[in-house]
Scaffold this active site. Structure first.
Site, PDB file in Angstrom:
ATOM      1  N   ARG A 285      -6.225  -0.115   9.192  1.00 55.15           N
ATOM      2  CA  ARG A 285      -7.318  -0.687   9.975  1.00 55.15           C
ATOM      3  C   ARG A 285      -7.703   0.367  11.012  1.00 55.15           C
ATOM      4  O   ARG A 285      -6.844   1.125  11.482  1.00 55.15           O
ATOM      5  CB  ARG A 285      -6.870  -1.965  10.695  1.00 55.15           C
ATOM      6  CG  ARG A 285      -6.814  -3.203   9.795  1.00 55.15           C
ATOM      7  CD  ARG A 285      -8.198  -3.658   9.328  1.00 55.15           C
ATOM      8  NE  ARG A 285      -8.167  -4.856   8.510  1.00 55.15           N
ATOM      9  CZ  ARG A 285      -8.056  -4.876   7.186  1.00 55.15           C
ATOM     10  NH1 ARG A 285      -7.941  -3.750   6.503  1.00 55.15           N
ATOM     11  NH2 ARG A 285      -8.067  -6.021   6.524  1.00 55.15           N
TER      12      ARG A 285
ATOM     13  N   GLU B   8     -17.083  -1.450  11.996  1.00 53.95           N
ATOM     14  CA  GLU B   8     -17.566  -1.376  10.607  1.00 53.95           C
ATOM     15  C   GLU B   8     -18.790  -2.273  10.456  1.00 53.95           C
ATOM     16  O   GLU B   8     -18.779  -3.386  11.010  1.00 53.95           O
ATOM     17  CB  GLU B   8     -16.463  -1.811   9.638  1.00 53.95           C
ATOM     18  CG  GLU B   8     -15.286  -0.867   9.644  1.00 53.95           C
ATOM     19  CD  GLU B   8     -14.181  -1.265   8.651  1.00 53.95           C
ATOM     20  OE1 GLU B   8     -14.418  -2.134   7.798  1.00 53.95           O
ATOM     21  OE2 GLU B   8     -13.083  -0.698   8.757  1.00 53.95           O
TER      22      GLU B   8
ATOM     23  N   VAL C 193      -5.972   4.159   5.621  1.00 55.30           N
ATOM     24  CA  VAL C 193      -6.434   3.033   4.794  1.00 55.30           C
ATOM     25  C   VAL C 193      -5.962   1.699   5.372  1.00 55.30           C
ATOM     26  O   VAL C 193      -5.992   0.684   4.690  1.00 55.30           O
ATOM     27  CB  VAL C 193      -5.955   3.168   3.317  1.00 55.30           C
ATOM     28  CG1 VAL C 193      -6.722   4.254   2.601  1.00 55.30           C
ATOM     29  CG2 VAL C 193      -4.450   3.410   3.246  1.00 55.30           C
TER      30      VAL C 193
ATOM     31  N   LEU D 135       0.836  -1.208   0.000  1.00 51.95           N
ATOM     32  CA  LEU D 135       0.000   0.000   0.000  1.00 51.95           C
ATOM     33  C   LEU D 135       0.866   1.250   0.000  1.00 51.95           C
ATOM     34  O   LEU D 135       0.687   2.169  -0.813  1.00 51.95           O
ATOM     35  CB  LEU D 135      -0.889   0.022   1.244  1.00 51.95           C
ATOM     36  CG  LEU D 135      -2.306  -0.494   1.121  1.00 51.95           C
ATOM     37  CD1 LEU D 135      -2.378  -1.885   0.546  1.00 51.95           C
ATOM     38  CD2 LEU D 135      -3.030  -0.439   2.453  1.00 51.95           C
TER      39      LEU D 135
ATOM     40  N   ASP E 228     -11.014   5.288   5.610  1.00 53.50           N
ATOM     41  CA  ASP E 228     -11.613   4.153   4.879  1.00 53.50           C
ATOM     42  C   ASP E 228     -11.957   3.022   5.837  1.00 53.50           C
ATOM     43  O   ASP E 228     -12.755   2.160   5.508  1.00 53.50           O
ATOM     44  CB  ASP E 228     -10.605   3.651   3.833  1.00 53.50           C
ATOM     45  CG  ASP E 228     -11.217   2.595   2.907  1.00 53.50           C
ATOM     46  OD1 ASP E 228     -12.278   2.888   2.310  1.00 53.50           O
ATOM     47  OD2 ASP E 228     -10.663   1.487   2.800  1.00 53.50           O
TER      48      ASP E 228
ATOM     49  N   HIS F 164     -14.684   1.272   3.664  1.00 53.56           N
ATOM     50  CA  HIS F 164     -13.688   0.212   3.503  1.00 53.56           C
ATOM     51  C   HIS F 164     -13.668  -0.222   2.026  1.00 53.56           C
ATOM     52  O   HIS F 164     -13.825  -1.403   1.702  1.00 53.56           O
ATOM     53  CB  HIS F 164     -13.966  -0.980   4.415  1.00 53.56           C
ATOM     54  CG  HIS F 164     -12.740  -1.815   4.675  1.00 53.56           C
ATOM     55  ND1 HIS F 164     -12.488  -2.449   5.858  1.00 53.56           N
ATOM     56  CD2 HIS F 164     -11.682  -2.115   3.863  1.00 53.56           C
ATOM     57  CE1 HIS F 164     -11.348  -3.112   5.786  1.00 53.56           C
ATOM     58  NE2 HIS F 164     -10.831  -2.925   4.572  1.00 53.56           N
TER      59      HIS F 164
HETATM   60  P1  NDP Z   1       2.734  -5.086   3.701  1.00 52.81           P
HETATM   61  O1  NDP Z   1       3.063  -6.230   4.572  1.00 52.81           O
HETATM   62  O2  NDP Z   1       3.135  -5.099   2.275  1.00 52.81           O
HETATM   63  O3  NDP Z   1       3.338  -3.745   4.338  1.00 52.81           O
HETATM   64  C1  NDP Z   1       3.216  -3.425   5.696  1.00 52.81           C
HETATM   65  C2  NDP Z   1       4.128  -2.251   6.015  1.00 52.81           C
HETATM   66  O4  NDP Z   1       3.874  -1.827   7.362  1.00 52.81           O
HETATM   67  C3  NDP Z   1       5.622  -2.601   5.928  1.00 52.81           C
HETATM   68  O5  NDP Z   1       6.328  -1.537   5.347  1.00 52.81           O
HETATM   69  C4  NDP Z   1       6.017  -2.750   7.400  1.00 52.81           C
HETATM   70  O6  NDP Z   1       7.379  -2.438   7.678  1.00 52.81           O
HETATM   71  C5  NDP Z   1       5.125  -1.693   8.022  1.00 52.81           C
HETATM   72  N1  NDP Z   1       4.979  -1.889   9.455  1.00 52.81           N
HETATM   73  C6  NDP Z   1       4.646  -3.021  10.123  1.00 52.81           C
HETATM   74  N2  NDP Z   1       4.635  -2.771  11.443  1.00 52.81           N
HETATM   75  C7  NDP Z   1       4.976  -1.468  11.604  1.00 52.81           C
HETATM   76  C8  NDP Z   1       5.146  -0.628  12.727  1.00 52.81           C
HETATM   77  N3  NDP Z   1       4.993  -1.090  13.978  1.00 52.81           N
HETATM   78  N4  NDP Z   1       5.478   0.672  12.520  1.00 52.81           N
HETATM   79  C9  NDP Z   1       5.661   1.140  11.261  1.00 52.81           C
HETATM   80  N5  NDP Z   1       5.522   0.386  10.150  1.00 52.81           N
HETATM   81  C10 NDP Z   1       5.179  -0.901  10.328  1.00 52.81           C
HETATM   82  O7  NDP Z   1       1.162  -4.894   3.824  1.00 52.81           O
HETATM   83  P2  NDP Z   1       0.177  -4.189   2.779  1.00 52.81           P
HETATM   84  O8  NDP Z   1       0.756  -2.896   2.363  1.00 52.81           O
HETATM   85  O9  NDP Z   1      -0.243  -5.156   1.755  1.00 52.81           O
HETATM   86  O10 NDP Z   1      -1.100  -3.948   3.717  1.00 52.81           O
HETATM   87  C11 NDP Z   1      -0.988  -3.243   4.933  1.00 52.81           C
HETATM   88  C12 NDP Z   1      -2.298  -3.304   5.695  1.00 52.81           C
HETATM   89  O11 NDP Z   1      -3.234  -2.440   5.076  1.00 52.81           O
HETATM   90  C13 NDP Z   1      -2.981  -4.679   5.703  1.00 52.81           C
HETATM   91  O12 NDP Z   1      -2.492  -5.474   6.745  1.00 52.81           O
HETATM   92  C14 NDP Z   1      -4.433  -4.326   5.883  1.00 52.81           C
HETATM   93  O13 NDP Z   1      -4.763  -4.264   7.247  1.00 52.81           O
HETATM   94  C15 NDP Z   1      -4.551  -2.929   5.269  1.00 52.81           C
HETATM   95  N6  NDP Z   1      -5.204  -2.966   3.943  1.00 52.81           N
HETATM   96  C16 NDP Z   1      -6.337  -2.215   3.784  1.00 52.81           C
HETATM   97  C17 NDP Z   1      -6.958  -2.172   2.572  1.00 52.81           C
HETATM   98  C18 NDP Z   1      -8.206  -1.378   2.382  1.00 52.81           C
HETATM   99  O14 NDP Z   1      -9.047  -1.777   1.603  1.00 52.81           O
HETATM  100  N7  NDP Z   1      -8.356  -0.262   3.086  1.00 52.81           N
HETATM  101  C19 NDP Z   1      -6.458  -2.935   1.407  1.00 52.81           C
HETATM  102  C20 NDP Z   1      -5.258  -3.688   1.678  1.00 52.81           C
HETATM  103  C21 NDP Z   1      -4.651  -3.674   2.913  1.00 52.81           C
HETATM  104  P3  NDP Z   1       8.609  -3.241   6.964  1.00 52.81           P
HETATM  105  O15 NDP Z   1       8.605  -2.775   5.538  1.00 52.81           O
HETATM  106  O16 NDP Z   1       9.805  -2.778   7.705  1.00 52.81           O
HETATM  107  O17 NDP Z   1       8.279  -4.698   7.127  1.00 52.81           O
HETATM  108  C1  7N6 Z   2     -11.351  -5.762   0.092  1.00 49.49           C
HETATM  109  C2  7N6 Z   2     -10.624  -5.024   1.219  1.00 49.49           C
HETATM  110  C3  7N6 Z   2      -7.357  -5.959   2.937  1.00 49.49           C
HETATM  111  O1  7N6 Z   2      -6.924  -6.083   4.080  1.00 49.49           O
HETATM  112  O2  7N6 Z   2      -9.232  -4.840   3.792  1.00 49.49           O
HETATM  113  C4  7N6 Z   2      -8.526  -5.064   2.656  1.00 49.49           C
HETATM  114  O3  7N6 Z   2      -6.841  -6.548   1.974  1.00 49.49           O
HETATM  115  C5  7N6 Z   2      -9.284  -5.615   1.493  1.00 49.49           C
HETATM  116  C6  7N6 Z   2     -11.675  -4.935  -1.107  1.00 49.49           C
END
Ligand code: NDP
Ligand code: 7N6
Length: 310
Positions: free
Chosen positions: A228, A257, A226, A148, A252, A276
């Site tokens: 949680r 929710e 975006v 993200l 978002d 969301h």
């Molecule tokens: P990734 O695993 O690709 O990335 C997570 C990032 O968060 C990494 O850069 C990680 O650091 C960083 N991180 C983890 N813990 C910490 C911390 N304590 N402090 C600072 N940074 C931290 O996950 P995604 O990008 O795929 O997704 C992230 C989250 O977003 C998901 O877990 C989900 O909850 C949410 N999400 C929401 C969506 C929506 O529809 N709104 C869609 C998709 C995801 P490092 O790089 O050092 O490991």
């Molecule tokens: C579905 C949302 C995630 O964690 O919450 C998001 O991947 C997905 C469109």
């Protein structure tokens, strides 16, 4: 031996379960069936799901795939003790969420959200002369620089923004001028006009964006969440907005929710609420099918799974 993959009916919250049938069709004898929470779960070797239910633990599954990246609702210890592998869908949301966050920033900078609100009442009014601004030359701090965060950073950089970020491993990331550690988060957000939150919800990130981090942000800054709901202290955010110590927020995700009807976030001119939906795209199921097809192949071949969480 036939490998039976269940598509849990809960995926219907994102796309109709049956659309996965065709892309997961295979000539190797494996079977795909849509299942509910009843006994038909037990006929499955693996399950693709949105929801988590305790019934999954005793159904004899060897692998569960979450169609979300966020797997905070799953009980890791219990899955591990029963030998059930869990994989997630990280890696597929960079474009959709990147575009949504860019959209939030453009709306706030160009005041599009206000024109839309006022247009409903047929109001032809302009904001104060010094309200609109351009993203070019503005600054963004991205907290969480995974799929993200990188999708967001790339788009902000393309718009001429100065991008900094926070991640656990503070090694360089493309499109990000400076990467800070979580311990330095207050310094990282201090000069940012926008702070975008994109971490998973874990014990370390629950309440990460609390009163201290919000207070460290500038009075004319916007918070964009975006990740949680639990990563942001919603009460502290509301207090900052009410006291005009933040310019606004785009949210978002929420602690509860759907967002309850009486939530004060609904009625604020300075808040954009999206349900969301930051990652929603009609191609979502195709990305899920790609991940699941590869992992099904690996599961059958006895190889290690990609995106494995447990
Ligand atoms: P990734 O695993 O690709 O990335 C997570 C990032 O968060 C990494 O850069 C990680 O650091 C960083 N991180 C983890 N813990 C910490 C911390 N304590 N402090 C600072 N940074 C931290 O996950 P995604 O990008 O795929 O997704 C992230 C989250 O977003 C998901 O877990 C989900 O909850 C949410 N999400 C929401 C969506 C929506 O529809 N709104 C869609 C998709 C995801 P490092 O790089 O050092 O490991
Ligand atoms: C579905 C949302 C995630 O964690 O919450 C998001 O991947 C997905 C469109």
């Amino acid at each position: 031996m036939t490998f039976t993959l269940g598509i849990h009916e809960s995926v219907d919250l994102i796309f109709p379960p049956t659309v996965l049938r065709e892309p997961l069709d295979s000539e190797d004898g494996s079977e795909v069936r849509v299942v509910g929470s009843g006994t038909d779960l037990e006929a499955c070797d693996a399950l693709v799901t949105f929801a988590y239910e305790d019934a999954f633990l005793s159904a004899g599954l060897s692998w569960i795939h979450s169609i979300q990246a966020g797997v905070d609702r799953f009980p890791f210890d219990e899955l591990e003790s029963r030998g059930i592998r869990l994989t997630n869908s990280t890696g597929i949301h960079g474009d959709a969420v990147g575009e949504t966050v860019l959209g939030y920033m453009i709306q706030f900078a160009r005041r599009l959200h206000r024109y839309r609100d006022r247009g409903r009442d047929g109001e032809w009014t302009h904001p104060a002369w010094d309200e609109p601004f351009t993203l070019a030359g503005e600054s963004l701090c991205v907290v969480g620089l995974g799929t993200l965060g990188r999708g967001i950073a790339a788009r902000a950089d393309a718009c001429g923004m100065d991008v900094v970020g926070v991640r656990r491993t503070p090694t360089p990331v493309e499109h990000v001028r400076e990467v800070y550690t979580p311990a330095e988060i207050e310094t990282a957000v201090a000069d940012a006009r926008f702070v975008a939150v994109a971490t998973p919800l874990t014990e370390a990130t629950r309440g990460l964006i609390g009163a201290d981090v919000l207070a460290a942000m500038a009075d004319d800054a916007y918070l964009l969440n975006v990740s949680r709901g639990g990563v942001v202290d919603e009460a502290a955010l509301l207090e900052e907005l009410e006291a005009d110590r933040l310019a606004g927020a785009a949210l978002d995700v929420f602690e509860t929710e759907p967002l309850p009807e009486d939530s004060p976030f609904w009625d604020r001119d300075d808040v954009i609420v999206t349900p969301h939906a930051a990652a929603a795209t009609r191609d979502y199921y195709r990305r899920i099918a790609d991940l699941v097809r590869e992992n099904r192949r690996r599961a059958i071949a006895g190889e290690s799974l990609v995106n494995r969480v447990v």
